[in-house]
Design a protein around this motif. Structure first.
Motif, mmCIF file in Angstrom:
data_model
loop_
_atom_site.group_PDB
_atom_site.id
_atom_site.type_symbol
_atom_site.label_atom_id
_atom_site.label_comp_id
_atom_site.label_asym_id
_atom_site.label_seq_id
_atom_site.Cartn_x
_atom_site.Cartn_y
_atom_site.Cartn_z
ATOM 1 N N VAL A 1 0.839 -1.211 0.000
ATOM 2 C CA VAL A 1 0.000 0.000 0.000
ATOM 3 C C VAL A 1 0.867 1.252 0.000
ATOM 4 O O VAL A 1 0.596 2.217 -0.727
ATOM 5 C CB VAL A 1 -0.940 -0.006 1.230
ATOM 6 C CG1 VAL A 1 -1.571 1.364 1.437
ATOM 7 C CG2 VAL A 1 -2.033 -1.061 1.058
ATOM 8 N N ALA A 2 1.926 1.257 0.812
ATOM 9 C CA ALA A 2 2.817 2.422 0.893
ATOM 10 C C ALA A 2 3.509 2.694 -0.442
ATOM 11 O O ALA A 2 3.648 3.848 -0.865
ATOM 12 C CB ALA A 2 3.845 2.215 2.004
ATOM 13 N N VAL A 3 3.931 1.633 -1.122
ATOM 14 C CA VAL A 3 4.552 1.799 -2.442
ATOM 15 C C VAL A 3 3.549 2.370 -3.439
ATOM 16 O O VAL A 3 3.882 3.256 -4.239
ATOM 17 C CB VAL A 3 5.116 0.449 -2.953
ATOM 18 C CG1 VAL A 3 5.619 0.590 -4.388
ATOM 19 C CG2 VAL A 3 6.246 -0.024 -2.055
ATOM 20 N N ASP A 4 2.299 1.899 -3.372
ATOM 21 C CA ASP A 4 1.248 2.435 -4.258
ATOM 22 C C ASP A 4 0.998 3.912 -3.976
ATOM 23 O O ASP A 4 0.783 4.705 -4.908
ATOM 24 C CB ASP A 4 -0.047 1.641 -4.072
ATOM 25 C CG ASP A 4 0.037 0.243 -4.672
ATOM 26 O OD1 ASP A 4 0.936 0.011 -5.506
ATOM 27 O OD2 ASP A 4 -0.789 -0.611 -4.302
ATOM 28 N N GLU B 1 14.203 2.157 -10.266
ATOM 29 C CA GLU B 1 12.937 2.651 -9.692
ATOM 30 C C GLU B 1 13.140 4.038 -9.091
ATOM 31 O O GLU B 1 12.279 4.924 -9.220
ATOM 32 C CB GLU B 1 12.438 1.671 -8.627
ATOM 33 C CG GLU B 1 11.109 2.040 -7.990
ATOM 34 C CD GLU B 1 9.939 2.007 -8.946
ATOM 35 O OE1 GLU B 1 8.840 2.419 -8.546
ATOM 36 O OE2 GLU B 1 10.112 1.591 -10.120
ATOM 37 N N GLN B 2 14.271 4.248 -8.447
ATOM 38 C CA GLN B 2 14.593 5.556 -7.878
ATOM 39 C C GLN B 2 14.668 6.617 -8.982
ATOM 40 O O GLN B 2 14.059 7.687 -8.861
ATOM 41 C CB GLN B 2 15.923 5.474 -7.126
ATOM 42 C CG GLN B 2 16.359 6.797 -6.506
ATOM 43 C CD GLN B 2 17.661 6.654 -5.719
ATOM 44 O OE1 GLN B 2 18.168 5.546 -5.529
ATOM 45 N NE2 GLN B 2 18.199 7.781 -5.266
ATOM 46 N N ALA C 1 11.927 -2.715 -0.774
ATOM 47 C CA ALA C 1 12.833 -3.864 -0.669
ATOM 48 C C ALA C 1 12.138 -5.137 -1.151
ATOM 49 O O ALA C 1 12.755 -5.972 -1.826
ATOM 50 C CB ALA C 1 13.296 -4.030 0.777
ATOM 51 N N GLY C 2 10.848 -5.265 -0.820
ATOM 52 C CA GLY C 2 10.093 -6.434 -1.242
ATOM 53 C C GLY C 2 9.977 -6.535 -2.757
ATOM 54 O O GLY C 2 10.048 -7.629 -3.326
ATOM 55 N N ASN C 3 9.829 -5.391 -3.418
ATOM 56 C CA ASN C 3 9.762 -5.388 -4.882
ATOM 57 C C ASN C 3 11.074 -5.858 -5.506
ATOM 58 O O ASN C 3 11.081 -6.441 -6.593
ATOM 59 C CB ASN C 3 9.411 -3.994 -5.389
ATOM 60 C CG ASN C 3 7.963 -3.626 -5.106
ATOM 61 O OD1 ASN C 3 7.151 -4.476 -4.735
ATOM 62 N ND2 ASN C 3 7.627 -2.356 -5.268
ATOM 63 N N TYR D 1 13.910 -10.411 -7.785
ATOM 64 C CA TYR D 1 15.033 -10.500 -8.727
ATOM 65 C C TYR D 1 16.211 -11.250 -8.091
ATOM 66 O O TYR D 1 16.270 -11.435 -6.873
ATOM 67 C CB TYR D 1 15.492 -9.095 -9.141
ATOM 68 C CG TYR D 1 14.426 -8.284 -9.829
ATOM 69 C CD1 TYR D 1 14.099 -8.519 -11.163
ATOM 70 C CD2 TYR D 1 13.739 -7.286 -9.147
ATOM 71 C CE1 TYR D 1 13.112 -7.778 -11.802
ATOM 72 C CE2 TYR D 1 12.749 -6.540 -9.776
ATOM 73 C CZ TYR D 1 12.431 -6.793 -11.104
ATOM 74 O OH TYR D 1 11.457 -6.064 -11.724
ATOM 75 N N GLU D 2 17.117 -11.673 -8.927
ATOM 76 C CA GLU D 2 18.348 -12.273 -8.431
ATOM 77 C C GLU D 2 19.102 -11.259 -7.572
ATOM 78 O O GLU D 2 19.022 -10.053 -7.812
ATOM 79 C CB GLU D 2 19.232 -12.719 -9.600
ATOM 80 C CG GLU D 2 18.656 -13.861 -10.429
ATOM 81 C CD GLU D 2 18.595 -15.166 -9.664
ATOM 82 O OE1 GLU D 2 19.411 -15.339 -8.732
ATOM 83 O OE2 GLU D 2 17.723 -16.003 -9.971
ATOM 84 N N LYS D 3 19.819 -11.759 -6.590
ATOM 85 C CA LYS D 3 20.490 -10.872 -5.638
ATOM 86 C C LYS D 3 21.427 -9.887 -6.333
ATOM 87 O O LYS D 3 21.530 -8.721 -5.932
ATOM 88 C CB LYS D 3 21.266 -11.726 -4.629
ATOM 89 C CG LYS D 3 21.628 -10.997 -3.357
ATOM 90 C CD LYS D 3 22.104 -11.980 -2.288
ATOM 91 C CE LYS D 3 22.345 -11.257 -0.980
ATOM 92 N NZ LYS D 3 22.746 -12.192 0.104
ATOM 93 N N SER D 4 22.096 -10.335 -7.375
ATOM 94 C CA SER D 4 23.043 -9.473 -8.087
ATOM 95 C C SER D 4 22.341 -8.355 -8.865
ATOM 96 O O SER D 4 22.942 -7.325 -9.167
ATOM 97 C CB SER D 4 23.891 -10.308 -9.048
ATOM 98 O OG SER D 4 23.053 -10.977 -9.992
ATOM 99 N N GLU D 5 21.069 -8.564 -9.177
ATOM 100 C CA GLU D 5 20.325 -7.579 -9.974
ATOM 101 C C GLU D 5 19.588 -6.547 -9.122
ATOM 102 O O GLU D 5 19.166 -5.507 -9.634
ATOM 103 C CB GLU D 5 19.301 -8.297 -10.864
ATOM 104 C CG GLU D 5 19.901 -9.218 -11.915
ATOM 105 C CD GLU D 5 18.825 -9.871 -12.760
ATOM 106 O OE1 GLU D 5 17.648 -9.479 -12.628
ATOM 107 O OE2 GLU D 5 19.149 -10.773 -13.541
ATOM 108 N N ARG D 6 19.428 -6.834 -7.855
ATOM 109 C CA ARG D 6 18.570 -5.998 -7.011
ATOM 110 C C ARG D 6 19.025 -4.541 -6.888
ATOM 111 O O ARG D 6 18.192 -3.633 -7.005
ATOM 112 C CB ARG D 6 18.435 -6.640 -5.623
ATOM 113 C CG ARG D 6 17.667 -7.946 -5.652
ATOM 114 C CD ARG D 6 17.695 -8.640 -4.315
ATOM 115 N NE ARG D 6 17.138 -9.983 -4.399
ATOM 116 C CZ ARG D 6 17.165 -10.862 -3.415
ATOM 117 N NH1 ARG D 6 17.730 -10.534 -2.246
ATOM 118 N NH2 ARG D 6 16.635 -12.062 -3.575
ATOM 119 N N PRO D 7 20.303 -4.258 -6.637
ATOM 120 C CA PRO D 7 20.710 -2.847 -6.545
ATOM 121 C C PRO D 7 20.389 -2.066 -7.814
ATOM 122 O O PRO D 7 19.959 -0.905 -7.755
ATOM 123 C CB PRO D 7 22.219 -2.933 -6.298
ATOM 124 C CG PRO D 7 22.426 -4.267 -5.666
ATOM 125 C CD PRO D 7 21.430 -5.163 -6.326
#
Length: 221
Positions: free
Chosen positions: A136-139, A187-188, A169-171, A175-181
């Motif tokens: 909800v907060a992300v929305d 998104e930022q 963080a949940g979004n 993804y794979e750990k290497s892709e998350r950052p």
């Protein structure tokens, strides 16, 4: 009664067949014999009780049967009405439905008072409701970027701020750990770009970047 006798005969033949198949020298022979005998006795007792109940009921006068049926129908109706009432009452106080109602109000018109109500629910939430509020907060950030950022700036201890961080963080966790950052940075950049298009002030854009910079993309691992 004939049906009961027929059933007993069939069960007797079944037991004999099972014992014949396992063989007298089998170590399971005694166990199977005892088990089958207990099953047989239990089934016969249940059938006898059933027949007594059925024939006992049938021996009642017709008017008595009708009265009993009517009473039973009345009790069932009352039970169903009571169950329906309980379901409605539980739904009325469901925190999930309350959250959804507030979101609908905010989507029609963004009012800070409604956001405060949501923040109050958030502060009392746990478990599944907390996870729901992450999304909800992300929305809220996506749908009401300006208003939501201003609220979070004015309320630094807001529960919704923590839920937003968890939601971002949940979004990333899909993804794979290497892709998350990289996904988090994309998104930022996307939201910062929207903030600039909407001509949000520099302070809000800086605050938005601070929120993202504090997100741990591996939080849910």
């Amino acid at each position: 009664m004939l049906g009961l006798l027929a059933f007993m005969f069939i069960q007797y033949r079944t037991i004999k067949w099972k014992l014949k198949n396992i063989g007298l020298k089998s170590h399971n022979f005694i166990s199977v014999l005892i088990t089958e005998k207990m099953k047989f006795k239990t089934t016969v007792y249940l059938l006898l009780i059933f027949q007594l109940l059925v024939f006992g009921c049938n021996n009642k006068p017709d008017n008595q049967n009708s009265a009993d049926n009517l009473d039973a129908m009345k009790k069932d109706t009352v039970a169903i009405q009571s169950l329906s009432s309980n379901v409605v009452d539980q739904g009325a106080v469901s925190p999930f439905k309350e959250v959804d109602s507030i979101i609908q109000l905010l989507n029609k018109k963004f009012v800070v008072a409604d956001l405060r109500k949501l923040d109050g629910i958030c502060s009392r939430s746990d478990g599944d409701l907390s996870e729901y509020l992450d999304a909800v907060a992300v929305d809220l950030l996506n749908d009401h970027l300006d208003g939501f950022l201003e609220y979070l700036q004015r309320n630094p201890e807001s529960c919704l701020k923590r839920r937003l961080s968890n939601g971002l963080a949940g979004n990333c966790s899909v993804y794979e750990k290497s892709e998350r950052p990289r996904k988090l940075k994309e998104e930022q950049d996307r939201l910062v770009s929207i903030a600039k298009i909407k001509k949000l002030d520099v302070g809000k854009i800086k605050f938005l970047n601070e929120i993202f910079n504090k997100v741990d993309p591996n939080l849910l691992d």
